[in-house]
Design a protein around this motif. Sequence first.
Motif, PDB file in Angstrom:
ATOM      1  N   ARG A 112       0.836  -1.210   0.000  1.00  0.00           N
ATOM      2  CA  ARG A 112       0.000   0.000   0.000  1.00  0.00           C
ATOM      3  C   ARG A 112       0.867   1.255   0.000  1.00  0.00           C
ATOM      4  NH1 ARG A 112      -1.773   3.683   3.559  1.00  0.00           N
ATOM      5  NH2 ARG A 112      -0.591   2.736   5.269  1.00  0.00           N
ATOM      6  N   ASP A 115       3.346   0.992  -3.623  1.00  0.00           N
ATOM      7  CA  ASP A 115       2.606   1.040  -4.890  1.00  0.00           C
ATOM      8  C   ASP A 115       1.350   0.186  -4.770  1.00  0.00           C
ATOM      9  OD1 ASP A 115       1.592   0.913  -7.407  1.00  0.00           O
ATOM     10  OD2 ASP A 115       3.348  -0.034  -8.338  1.00  0.00           O
ATOM     11  N   PRO A 116       0.220   0.801  -4.449  1.00  0.00           N
ATOM     12  CA  PRO A 116      -1.007   0.023  -4.229  1.00  0.00           C
ATOM     13  C   PRO A 116      -1.542  -0.660  -5.484  1.00  0.00           C
ATOM     14  CG  PRO A 116      -1.428   2.387  -4.019  1.00  0.00           C
ATOM     15  CD  PRO A 116       0.049   2.240  -4.201  1.00  0.00           C
ATOM     16  N   ASP A 117      -0.907  -0.400  -6.641  1.00  0.00           N
ATOM     17  CA  ASP A 117      -1.336  -1.097  -7.860  1.00  0.00           C
ATOM     18  C   ASP A 117      -0.684  -2.467  -8.016  1.00  0.00           C
ATOM     19  OD1 ASP A 117      -3.083   0.853  -8.642  1.00  0.00           O
ATOM     20  OD2 ASP A 117      -1.558   1.968  -9.778  1.00  0.00           O
ATOM     21  N   ARG A 119      -0.236  -6.192  -7.672  1.00  0.00           N
ATOM     22  CA  ARG A 119      -1.222  -7.256  -7.412  1.00  0.00           C
ATOM     23  C   ARG A 119      -0.676  -8.208  -6.342  1.00  0.00           C
ATOM     24  NH1 ARG A 119      -4.960  -8.498 -12.607  1.00  0.00           N
ATOM     25  NH2 ARG A 119      -5.497  -6.329 -12.981  1.00  0.00           N
ATOM     26  N   TYR A 163      -7.896  -5.168   3.109  1.00  0.00           N
ATOM     27  CA  TYR A 163      -7.097  -4.214   2.318  1.00  0.00           C
ATOM     28  C   TYR A 163      -7.689  -4.047   0.923  1.00  0.00           C
ATOM     29  CZ  TYR A 163      -3.352  -2.821   5.436  1.00  0.00           C
ATOM     30  OH  TYR A 163      -2.641  -2.232   6.448  1.00  0.00           O
ATOM     31  N   ARG A 164      -8.261  -5.118   0.401  1.00  0.00           N
ATOM     32  CA  ARG A 164      -8.917  -5.023  -0.911  1.00  0.00           C
ATOM     33  C   ARG A 164     -10.100  -4.051  -0.817  1.00  0.00           C
ATOM     34  NH1 ARG A 164     -10.172 -10.624  -2.258  1.00  0.00           N
ATOM     35  NH2 ARG A 164     -12.274 -10.486  -1.442  1.00  0.00           N
ATOM     36  N   TYR A 167      -8.768  -0.238   0.529  1.00  0.00           N
ATOM     37  CA  TYR A 167      -7.867   0.560  -0.325  1.00  0.00           C
ATOM     38  C   TYR A 167      -8.020   0.240  -1.809  1.00  0.00           C
ATOM     39  CZ  TYR A 167      -5.712   1.228   4.243  1.00  0.00           C
ATOM     40  OH  TYR A 167      -5.490   1.511   5.567  1.00  0.00           O
ATOM     41  N   ASN A 168      -9.045  -0.582  -2.127  1.00  0.00           N
ATOM     42  CA  ASN A 168      -9.283  -0.920  -3.518  1.00  0.00           C
ATOM     43  C   ASN A 168      -8.064  -1.590  -4.159  1.00  0.00           C
ATOM     44  OD1 ASN A 168     -11.030  -1.050  -5.656  1.00  0.00           O
ATOM     45  ND2 ASN A 168     -10.364   0.914  -6.546  1.00  0.00           N
ATOM     46  N   MET A 169      -7.346  -2.367  -3.355  1.00  0.00           N
ATOM     47  CA  MET A 169      -6.156  -3.046  -3.886  1.00  0.00           C
ATOM     48  C   MET A 169      -6.549  -4.360  -4.571  1.00  0.00           C
ATOM     49  SD  MET A 169      -3.520  -2.258  -0.744  1.00  0.00           S
ATOM     50  CE  MET A 169      -2.509  -3.690  -1.012  1.00  0.00           C
ATOM     51  N   TYR A 170      -5.730  -4.765  -5.548  1.00  0.00           N
ATOM     52  CA  TYR A 170      -5.957  -6.067  -6.187  1.00  0.00           C
ATOM     53  C   TYR A 170      -5.295  -7.116  -5.304  1.00  0.00           C
ATOM     54  CZ  TYR A 170      -6.646  -9.520  -9.888  1.00  0.00           C
ATOM     55  OH  TYR A 170      -7.072 -10.622 -10.624  1.00  0.00           O
ATOM     56  N   ALA A 171      -6.043  -7.593  -4.308  1.00  0.00           N
ATOM     57  CA  ALA A 171      -5.504  -8.554  -3.337  1.00  0.00           C
ATOM     58  C   ALA A 171      -6.397  -9.789  -3.319  1.00  0.00           C
ATOM     59  CB  ALA A 171      -5.451  -7.920  -1.954  1.00  0.00           C
TER      60      ALA A 171
END
Length: 324
Positions: A112, A115-117, A119, A163-164, A167-171
Amino acid sequence: MAKQRALITGITGQDGSYLAEFLLSHGYEVIGMVRRSSTVNFERIKHIQDKITLVTGDLLDEVSLIHMLRDHRPTEVYNLAAQSFVQTSWPQPVFTGETTALGVTRMLDAVRIVDPDIRFYQASSSEMFGKVVEVPQHEDTPFYPRSPYGVAKVYGHWITVNYRESYNMYACSGILFNHESPRRGLEFVTRKISNGVARIKLGLDEELRLGNLDARRDWGFAGDYVEAMWLMLQQDQPDDYVVSTNETHSVREFCELAFGNLDLDYRDYVVMDERFMRPAEVDLLIGDSTKARTKLGWEPKTSFPELVRMMGDADMKLLKEQQR
Ligand code: NAP
Ligand code: GDD
């Protein structure tokens, strides 16, 4: 297109070594996180060591994770590192929690921050189903962990989901049922049996001491399962998936087959030993991986008898080589 770069924590472990091979074969640049130890333990990755980059870090040390991500900027992170042996989680519950539970937060948070992008894949476990409330177990089956390890994995699963959602993360959380191979640690029951049988056949041992022979597991081949991890990170949307063969077998059946393959009867050699019984047991695991099969197009390729044979043959070969 830029080369994909994957960071694998736990690369020195069983799954890490198969995943590294798989990603290399798909054109990835592979970064492996290894923790400092007084003796080098690269046995499982020595055949690919010149093709991968190893960096020092530890799930107990978030600063090391942040530096590692900043320095190497992976596009995908596979968090496989853990204190993964269920039995050890009773005598070392706090360490297990630090590594297997909080370690996931440290890794997610490092992602996070840097780099929150990126995967993210989390190695979750069928141990979370524990004292199962449903048969077979699928993504919506409630958890009922039976060991400090299982409890830690439940935390790791939910912090990944959180976290997904936060923070809208690809997790993604991959809920993998037991998977084995010739690279399995010797303390796990399948490898303990395949190694023990070969030792008995070669006259190196006279007996094999085991715990609960009636426990049932959904056992697959680790080499098949790492493909599912990768597929989870190639979708349009992040999600959680059960990965399993959808078959269950007892420890006793594993023994019958493994000894039988060498024309031995397990009843002549297996001795019940209280030391290998657990304070709370997971009696039955059997998965329902319909979602992974339909959405990811994944399916296991190795049958149970093939797995037992593969492990037995490999241990026999290894021991014979060591005898030379
Ligand atoms: P494994 O062979 O025991 O490997 C564990 C790895 O984690 C090793 O590389 C180990 O490094 C590393 N590690 C442990 N603590 C660490 C720390 N504090 N910092 C950095 N690295 C650390 O396990 P595996 O069978 O490959 O399993 C991989 C993951 O999948 C684990 O998270 C496990 O819990 C999970 N899982 C496994 C299965 C299965 O059936 N195999 C099923 C479901 C989930 P060292 O080599 O230095 O010890
Ligand atoms: N290790 C071990 N040693 N297990 C024994 C023995 C023995 O001598 N005798 C019987 N067993 C039984 C255990 O009580 C358990 O029910 C079963 O064999 C499997 O034990 P393990 O091979 O140690 O694996 P596990 O199922 O506890 O955990 C593995 O699979 C999980 C996924 O369900 C590990 O890989 C975990 O990290 C993973 O999450």
